[in-house]
Design a protein around this motif. Structure first.
Motif, PDB file in Angstrom:
ATOM      1  N   GLY A 185      -3.693  -1.643  -4.977  1.00  0.00           N
ATOM      2  CA  GLY A 185      -3.363  -0.389  -5.646  1.00  0.00           C
ATOM      3  C   GLY A 185      -2.849  -0.637  -7.044  1.00  0.00           C
ATOM      4  O   GLY A 185      -2.849  -1.768  -7.539  1.00  0.00           O
ATOM      5  N   PHE A 203       4.999  11.465  -3.693  1.00  0.00           N
ATOM      6  CA  PHE A 203       4.572  11.372  -2.293  1.00  0.00           C
ATOM      7  C   PHE A 203       5.687  11.698  -1.308  1.00  0.00           C
ATOM      8  O   PHE A 203       5.498  11.566  -0.105  1.00  0.00           O
ATOM      9  CB  PHE A 203       4.031   9.960  -2.007  1.00  0.00           C
ATOM     10  CG  PHE A 203       4.948   8.846  -2.426  1.00  0.00           C
ATOM     11  CD1 PHE A 203       5.941   8.376  -1.575  1.00  0.00           C
ATOM     12  CD2 PHE A 203       4.827   8.270  -3.690  1.00  0.00           C
ATOM     13  CE1 PHE A 203       6.778   7.360  -1.955  1.00  0.00           C
ATOM     14  CE2 PHE A 203       5.667   7.241  -4.081  1.00  0.00           C
ATOM     15  CZ  PHE A 203       6.654   6.792  -3.210  1.00  0.00           C
ATOM     16  N   ILE A 215       3.563   1.791  -5.390  1.00  0.00           N
ATOM     17  CA  ILE A 215       2.129   1.535  -5.259  1.00  0.00           C
ATOM     18  C   ILE A 215       1.630   2.453  -4.153  1.00  0.00           C
ATOM     19  O   ILE A 215       2.113   2.374  -3.019  1.00  0.00           O
ATOM     20  CB  ILE A 215       1.837   0.068  -4.901  1.00  0.00           C
ATOM     21  CG1 ILE A 215       2.396  -0.871  -5.969  1.00  0.00           C
ATOM     22  CG2 ILE A 215       0.329  -0.152  -4.731  1.00  0.00           C
ATOM     23  CD1 ILE A 215       2.263  -2.349  -5.606  1.00  0.00           C
ATOM     24  N   ASN A 216       0.692   3.318  -4.502  1.00  0.00           N
ATOM     25  CA  ASN A 216       0.234   4.335  -3.549  1.00  0.00           C
ATOM     26  C   ASN A 216       1.458   5.113  -3.060  1.00  0.00           C
ATOM     27  O   ASN A 216       2.100   5.794  -3.848  1.00  0.00           O
ATOM     28  CB  ASN A 216      -0.557   3.697  -2.415  1.00  0.00           C
ATOM     29  CG  ASN A 216      -1.777   2.937  -2.910  1.00  0.00           C
ATOM     30  OD1 ASN A 216      -2.408   3.363  -3.867  1.00  0.00           O
ATOM     31  ND2 ASN A 216      -2.089   1.822  -2.283  1.00  0.00           N
ATOM     32  N   GLU A 217       1.825   4.986  -1.799  1.00  0.00           N
ATOM     33  CA  GLU A 217       2.973   5.745  -1.301  1.00  0.00           C
ATOM     34  C   GLU A 217       4.074   4.825  -0.783  1.00  0.00           C
ATOM     35  O   GLU A 217       4.827   5.182   0.122  1.00  0.00           O
ATOM     36  CB  GLU A 217       2.515   6.711  -0.210  1.00  0.00           C
ATOM     37  CG  GLU A 217       1.565   7.786  -0.730  1.00  0.00           C
ATOM     38  CD  GLU A 217       1.265   8.862   0.296  1.00  0.00           C
ATOM     39  OE1 GLU A 217       1.696   8.723   1.456  1.00  0.00           O
ATOM     40  OE2 GLU A 217       0.598   9.854  -0.075  1.00  0.00           O
ATOM     41  N   HIS A 245      -0.545  -6.419  -2.130  1.00  0.00           N
ATOM     42  CA  HIS A 245      -0.606  -4.974  -1.905  1.00  0.00           C
ATOM     43  C   HIS A 245      -1.661  -4.392  -2.845  1.00  0.00           C
ATOM     44  O   HIS A 245      -1.546  -4.500  -4.066  1.00  0.00           O
ATOM     45  CB  HIS A 245       0.759  -4.345  -2.179  1.00  0.00           C
ATOM     46  CG  HIS A 245       0.877  -2.932  -1.710  1.00  0.00           C
ATOM     47  ND1 HIS A 245       2.081  -2.331  -1.436  1.00  0.00           N
ATOM     48  CD2 HIS A 245      -0.054  -1.976  -1.471  1.00  0.00           C
ATOM     49  CE1 HIS A 245       1.892  -1.093  -1.042  1.00  0.00           C
ATOM     50  NE2 HIS A 245       0.591  -0.846  -1.071  1.00  0.00           N
TER      51      HIS A 245
END
Length: 243
Positions: free
Chosen positions: A34, A67, A100-102, A32
């Motif tokens: 990020g 998020f 991680i990110n969203e 993944h």
């Protein structure tokens, strides 16, 4: 927490002393892109916890994620509370959490195959728990039955919970971290030197066999949950050879 062994010990140890290594292994094994953003534990009153800290419980923390919109949280929380499950807001204890990110990752750590066993410990809400699990997972072709309340209850609970989050647009996965060489019982002798009492560590092969048994017992295939469940293997003692 075991002194020098066990999943809770090693997770705290790697978060505190080897976080860069832990992050690298997680990123490499889950593929993944990020940056990992770990979510802090809560403080305790210091009376009910020696450390003065405690794990996040339930799903109340979701509203704090940058998020997640208020609408998403309210929608998820409302459906969650349609189930009359005893102690719902502290139903789960999370070993760790990050995003991680969203994408939210709900972390469960294991350092021995014996830690897979986790029965539903109250009979007050069996019917509602099974209804919740079934409602969340039936669209995956998964059949929920009484076996889900028995020895592999924790995994059953986690899969249903991440399914609820995803249903409301909150992307989430369960991440199991398996610590190889992570069950060495130790004590200090009279000269304050570390003495190894027992090494009952689990190997990656033993973990893989236990995972397969767990999935089979619940009647789940990897294809049915591969989008909401992933795993990482960490050598808790790299100076000892892993079989």
């Amino acid at each position: 927490m075991g002194y020098g062994y066990g999943s809770e010990f090693h997770l705290m140890r790697f978060l505190g002393h080897h976080r860069n290594l832990l992050n690298r292994e997680i990123m490499k094994q889950i593929d993944h892109e990020g940056d990992i953003c770990w979510i802090d534990f809560d403080f305790n009153d210091g009376i009910n916890s020696i450390s003065g800290d405690e794990e996040k419980k339930g799903l109340g923390f979701v509203k704090e994620l940058p998020f997640v919109s208020q609408e998403q949280y309210d929608s998820m929380y409302s459906e969650y509370h349609e189930y009359s499950i005893y102690g719902l807001d502290s139903w789960q204890n999370w070993d760790a959490l990050f995003f991680i990110n969203e994408t939210l990752y709900l972390v469960e750590a294991k350092a021995h195959v014996c830690e897979f066993i986790s029965n539903q410990n109250t009979r007050k809400s069996d019917t509602e728990i099974l209804r919740f699990m079934s409602d969340m997972l039936n669209n995956r072709g998964i059949i929920v039955d009484n076996e889900w309340l028995k020895q592999y209850y924790q995994l059953a609970n986690r899969l249903a919970t991440v399914s609820l989050l995803n249903k409301h647009g909150i992307k989430a996965k369960v991440l199991y971290i398996y610590f190889e060489n992570g069950f060495q019982r130790k004590e200090l002798d009279s000269n304050d030197r570390v003495k190894l009492l027992e090494d009952d560590s689990s190997t990656r092969k033993e973990f893989e066999e236990a995972i397969d048994k767990e999935m089979s017992k619940l009647g789940i295939t990897y294809d049915q949950v591969k989008d909401i469940m992933t795993k990482v293997f960490i050598n808790a003692n790299p100076k000892k050879t892993v079989m």
